[in-house]
Enzyme design. Structure first.
Site, PDB file in Angstrom:
ATOM      1  N   CYS A   1      41.884  38.408  37.683  1.00 53.10           N
ATOM      2  CA  CYS A   1      41.687  36.982  37.809  1.00 53.10           C
ATOM      3  C   CYS A   1      40.201  36.677  37.871  1.00 53.10           C
ATOM      4  O   CYS A   1      39.360  37.478  37.500  1.00 53.10           O
ATOM      5  CB  CYS A   1      42.373  36.479  39.081  1.00 53.10           C
ATOM      6  SG  CYS A   1      44.123  36.925  39.215  1.00 53.10           S
TER       7      CYS A   1
ATOM      8  N   ASP B   1      50.752  42.295  45.107  1.00 52.16           N
ATOM      9  CA  ASP B   1      49.802  43.227  45.712  1.00 52.16           C
ATOM     10  C   ASP B   1      48.744  42.486  46.526  1.00 52.16           C
ATOM     11  O   ASP B   1      48.157  43.050  47.447  1.00 52.16           O
ATOM     12  CB  ASP B   1      49.147  44.106  44.634  1.00 52.16           C
ATOM     13  CG  ASP B   1      48.403  43.313  43.570  1.00 52.16           C
ATOM     14  OD1 ASP B   1      48.752  42.144  43.340  1.00 52.16           O
ATOM     15  OD2 ASP B   1      47.481  43.872  42.942  1.00 52.16           O
TER      16      ASP B   1
END
EC number: 6.3.5.4
Length: 567
Positions: free
Chosen positions: A2, A96
């Site tokens: 990201c 995660d």
């Protein structure tokens, strides 16, 4: 994978400023963009959804006790194993990110040693009013920061900081060293004076109102290597293969399609063999390669030969000379700093194709040469960091006297008692790996795709690096024990093939099809305050007349011209 961004400090325009920052790196996370703030801390996130695709896994994410807020870029590959250690934590997602947040809530910064992954993250402790920021062991994921007045700003890309208002000023030492020695700055530096990066394997803690950042090394690579036992060859093969298989398995964890990049070389062949062994009947796993239709450089024949046995689908991505000018301009905009030459342009075509086919995660073979001493200069001891060249890749004589005075060759740590390991260490933490990871992060993320590096699993790197020279180089052959290990999987023809730089017809295209374009760029660059115009034009004239043993310095000039005048 990201993009993260933040502003730390009181700011009446903080939300609008952060929105602009996130917009500038929106390509890193096309699936969601969110902001959290409390008036003194502004945290933003661009999300590329890979694990747990639900909106519940969006960021910034708040811990179950409400104390911690995280923005995280990367993947924690062993998050399922770590989750089993956190039975007292009530999870709301299967991501995660939440495992990382829960682990920090339980163990604080000590949890870094538990992580197997690539990451750059910031966690805000509301109770203490403190920021904790950390970067993965080898710096796979980026983290840049600067100060605007009393406010700390951070982001995943340099352009994001410029959007925030950081002044764009050349770091003259880094620019001079790039042209003098072909280096790209030390791990904390960038090409821009006001922009710092957190080195790989480091963290920092920052309280509101602090005036500076003090990075702390958390990854003790040298200590780990020195404690590693020297293994007998058969035991080493066995242990290394087991780790390789585990690394591949971990990096196939995703809730989206996963593929892999391949060339005709040993490292890609190893990757193909291991992927095929793990998923022998899964023909939905697609392979990607680039080519240029030039038999002198293309490895398409080798790639097709290897894939013939596995039946994995192959996507062939063509780099055409007509596309080069547009690609240079586009990729320079995303890189913010100098990047690799035409091979990087070709590599970008792979990620564009993958995204079109909705393959969001790709694996590649980066890291084997540094761990197993695969580069030719480990044996020739030329001092170069460019594979395959017999002459100096740079032309420092073009620099003006002013910039020559700024040039100062970097001095790298030499923590080992032998030249080979010190060269490998240089490449892992200062030269080859940092620059390759930066190039590859930007060209994958510009297409909203994630790149994973299974051979840079720290367990593999430490094991191979720590072994004696005799199992790395034998009879003039680099990566010797790896080749022995792979004979059974690949056959002698592939396993014993010499190291070849992954190349394109860069030298030829510059002097022929692209001559007019390159000439205009070099003439423009020759007017900069960096260089002596007559010397640049003289060397370019020599190149056109056949002095083309290498074109790295020509690429440097084109690349810097884009940074100076085109972006």
């Amino acid at each position: 994978m990201c993009g993260i961004a933040g502003i730390i400090g009181s700011n009446s325009n903080g939300i609008q400023q952060l929105e602009s920052m996130l917009k500038s790196q929106a390509h890193r996370g096309p699936d969601a963009t969110h902001i959290w703030n409390d008036g003194n801390v502004y945290l933003g996130h661009n999300r590329l959804s890979i694990i747990d695709l639900s909106s519940e896994a969006d960021q910034p994410m708040v811990s179950s006790n409400g104390r911690y807020i995280i923005v995280f870029n990367g993947e924690i590959y062993n998050y399922l194993e770590l989750k089993q250690q956190l039975l007292s934590y009530t999870f709301k997602t299967s991501s995660d990110t939440e495992v990382l947040l829960a682990l920090f809530q339980q163990k604080g910064k000590d949890m870094l040693h538990d992580l197997n992954g690539m990451f750059a993250f910031v966690i805000y402790d509301k109770l203490k009013g403190e920021i904790f920021a950390a970067r993965d062991r080898f710096g796979v994921k980026p983290f840049y920061y600067s100060f605007i007045g009393e406010n700390l700003v951070f982001a995943s890309e340099i352009k994001t900081l410029f959007t925030a208002g950081v002044e764009k000023v050349k770091n003259k030492k880094v620019w001079a060293n790039y042209l003098s020695f072909g280096t790209y700055g030390l791990p904390n530096e960038t090409f821009w004076e006001k922009v710092n990066q957190l080195p790989g394997g480091h963290y920092f803690e920052y309280s509101l109102g602090d005036e500076k950042i003090q990075p702390v090394r958390w990854y003790d690579f040298v200590g780990n290597v020195l404690k590693m036992p020297q293994l007998a060859e058969e035991e080493l093969k066995r242990n290394y293969l087991q780790l390789l298989q585990d690394s591949i398995r971990l990096r196939f964890r995703a809730d989206v399609a996963v593929g892999f990049n391949i060339s005709g070389g040993l490292d890609s062949s190893v990757l193909l063999a291991l992927v095929n062994n793990e998923f022998p009947n899964n023909n939905a796993i697609e392979a990607f390669t680039f080519y240029t239709n030039d038999y002198r450089y293309d490895e398409l024949h080798w790639v097709e030969l290897m894939l013939e046995k596995t039946k994995k689908p192959l996507n062939k991505c063509l780099l055409q000379v007509a596309d080069v000018p547009q690609l240079i301009k586009k990729i320079a905009t995303f890189q913010d700093e100098p990047f690799g030459g035409f091979p990087t342009l070709a590599y970008s075509q792979i990620f564009a194709t993958a995204r079109e086919k909705k393959v969001v995660v790709l694996l590649d073979g980066q890291g084997m040469d540094e761990a197993w001493a695969g580069y030719d200069y480990y044996q020739t001891k030329t001092g170069y960091t460019i594979q395959g060249t017999k002459t100096s890749p740079v032309r420092p004589e073009v620099l003006t006297e002013e910039y020559q005075a700024y040039a100062s060759k970097e001095v790298y740590e030499t923590p080992f008692d032998n030249d080979l390991q010190n060269l490998q260490y240089r490449d892992l933490f200062y030269t080859k790996i940092p620059r390759a990871l930066r190039f590859n992060d930007r060209i994958s993320m510009m297409h909203g795709t994630e790149l994973r590096e299974p051979f840079l699993d720290y367990r593999l790197v430490e094991l191979a690096f720590s072994q004696k020279e005799a199992v790395k180089i034998k009879e003039g052959q680099g990566k010797w024990l790896l080749r022995e290990l792979m004979k059974d999987l690949l056959g002698n023809e592939v396993a014993l093939a010499p190291k070849r730089p992954l190349q394109t017809p860069q030298r030829e295209w510059m002097a022929s099809d692209l001559l007019e374009y390159i000439t205009s760029k070099i003439e423009n660059f020759s007017n900069s305050d960096l260089v002596k115009k007559d010397k640049v034009l003289s060397l370019w004239h020599e190149y056109q007349n056949g002095n083309q043993e290498n074109s790295f310095y020509i690429w440097q000039w084109i690349n810097l011209n884009e940074m100076l005048y085109e972006n």
